[in-house]
Scaffold this motif. Structure first.
Motif, PDB file in Angstrom:
ATOM      1  N   ARG A 201       0.724  -1.195  -0.160  1.00 21.58           N
ATOM      2  CA  ARG A 201      -0.088   0.039  -0.084  1.00 21.58           C
ATOM      3  C   ARG A 201       0.821   1.074   0.091  1.00 21.58           C
ATOM      4  N   LEU A 202       0.776   2.171  -0.840  1.00 18.90           N
ATOM      5  CA  LEU A 202       1.361   3.410  -0.899  1.00 18.90           C
ATOM      6  C   LEU A 202       0.343   4.521  -0.952  1.00 18.90           C
ATOM      7  N   THR A 207       4.764  10.030  -1.090  1.00 16.16           N
ATOM      8  CA  THR A 207       5.272   8.953  -1.401  1.00 16.16           C
ATOM      9  C   THR A 207       5.697   8.870  -2.664  1.00 16.16           C
ATOM     10  N   SER A 236      -2.116   2.024  -4.800  1.00 20.30           N
ATOM     11  CA  SER A 236      -1.324   3.149  -4.870  1.00 20.30           C
ATOM     12  C   SER A 236      -2.761   4.456  -4.705  1.00 20.30           C
ATOM     13  N   ASN A 239      -0.965   9.639  -3.938  1.00 19.49           N
ATOM     14  CA  ASN A 239       0.504   9.935  -3.643  1.00 19.49           C
ATOM     15  C   ASN A 239       0.848  10.585  -4.884  1.00 19.49           C
ATOM     16  N   GLY A 242       4.604   8.324  -8.603  1.00 21.08           N
ATOM     17  CA  GLY A 242       4.796   7.139  -7.845  1.00 21.08           C
ATOM     18  C   GLY A 242       5.651   5.905  -7.935  1.00 21.08           C
ATOM     19  N   ALA A 243       5.023   4.727  -7.910  1.00 22.04           N
ATOM     20  CA  ALA A 243       5.927   3.457  -8.248  1.00 22.04           C
ATOM     21  C   ALA A 243       6.357   3.237  -9.622  1.00 22.04           C
TER      22      ALA A 243
END
Length: 244
Positions: A201-202, A207, A236, A239, A242-243
């Motif tokens: 979990r983001l 983040t 996600s 944020n 992100g990733a």
């Protein structure tokens, strides 16, 4: 701990006949730098919170460059390990069945950056059965909790990496913290993140720059056994960039 504040790098190695330690009060915070807590060879030592009077965490690390190696840390009412310093390492540990998170990295006046939850050095950390997160990283309001590495761990699985023992909310939770690396460029750095509420979990605008790479999410160590997380594999929301 006797090593606290003596200004030297210290190692505590438990003697072969010591297999279990059950403190009756919370352990003192580890403010030393360069301290290693480990076992002798293949011995196993369990540090349990079942006899602690009142709510308590297991290890609280506020110093830098410390290492927990080859320990079982279980059954504390709060978190198994709290890290508030920089450049600390956890390797080859079993961290299970805590009332909050297995490992909680957060910031205060001491730090929270560049820590390694590293199962590639001596063996995987097995992080299971925790009520909140297996690993939780949170900016506590002082900046930091950035640039932490999570590699080579079993998060939510036990046995030979094929038995479900999930963490209730999520295997990993990252909140307002930048630059976390989950996994790595080679398969040995990948984590097994399975049988949890959510896998990863983001959350939060802070983040950013999270890298999730070469992990097994929702399956066992063999890459085949179905051990799905109850929710999303990666969740996600709200944020920043992100990733990857």
């Amino acid at each position: 701990l006797l090593s606290n504040g003596n200004g030297e790098d210290d190692t505590t190695t438990f003697a072969p006949l010591i297999t279990s330690i059950e403190p009756v009060s919370e352990l003192p915070g580890l403010g030393e730098n360069g301290f290693t807590c480990t076992v002798n060879g293949d011995d196993a030592v369990t540090i349990g919170g079942g006899l602690v009077v009142g709510s308590a965490n297991g290890f609280v690390i506020v110093g830098d460059g410390n290492e927990l190696r080859s320990l079982t840390i279980q059954n504390f009412d709060l978190s198994g390990v709290i890290i508030q310093g920089d450049d600390n390492r956890i390797t080859d540990c079993v961290i299970r069945d805590h009332g909050e998170s297995g490992v909680f990295i957060t910031t205060n006046a001491f730090g929270g950056t560049g820590n390694l939850i590293d199962g590639t050095l001596a063996g995987p950390n097995i992080i299971t059965g925790n009520v909140r997160f297996g690993i939780e990283i949170v900016d506590g309001g002082n900046g930091g909790a950035d640039g932490n590495l999570i590699a080579g761990n079993w998060i939510g699985v036990t046995g030979a990496g094929l038995v479900a023992a999930g963490n209730t909310q999520a295997g990993i939770g990252i909140f307002e913290s930048a630059g976390t690396i989950i996994g790595g460029a080679t398969s040995d750095k990948g984590n097994v993140i399975s049988a949890n509420g959510t896998g990863v979990r983001l959350a939060g605008e802070g983040t950013t720059g999270t890298v999730i790479r070469r992990n097994l999410i929702g399956v066992g160590l063999d890459g085949l056994t179905d051990l799905g997380n109850s929710g999303a594999g990666v969740d996600s929301f709200n944020n920043g960039p992100g990733a990857t």
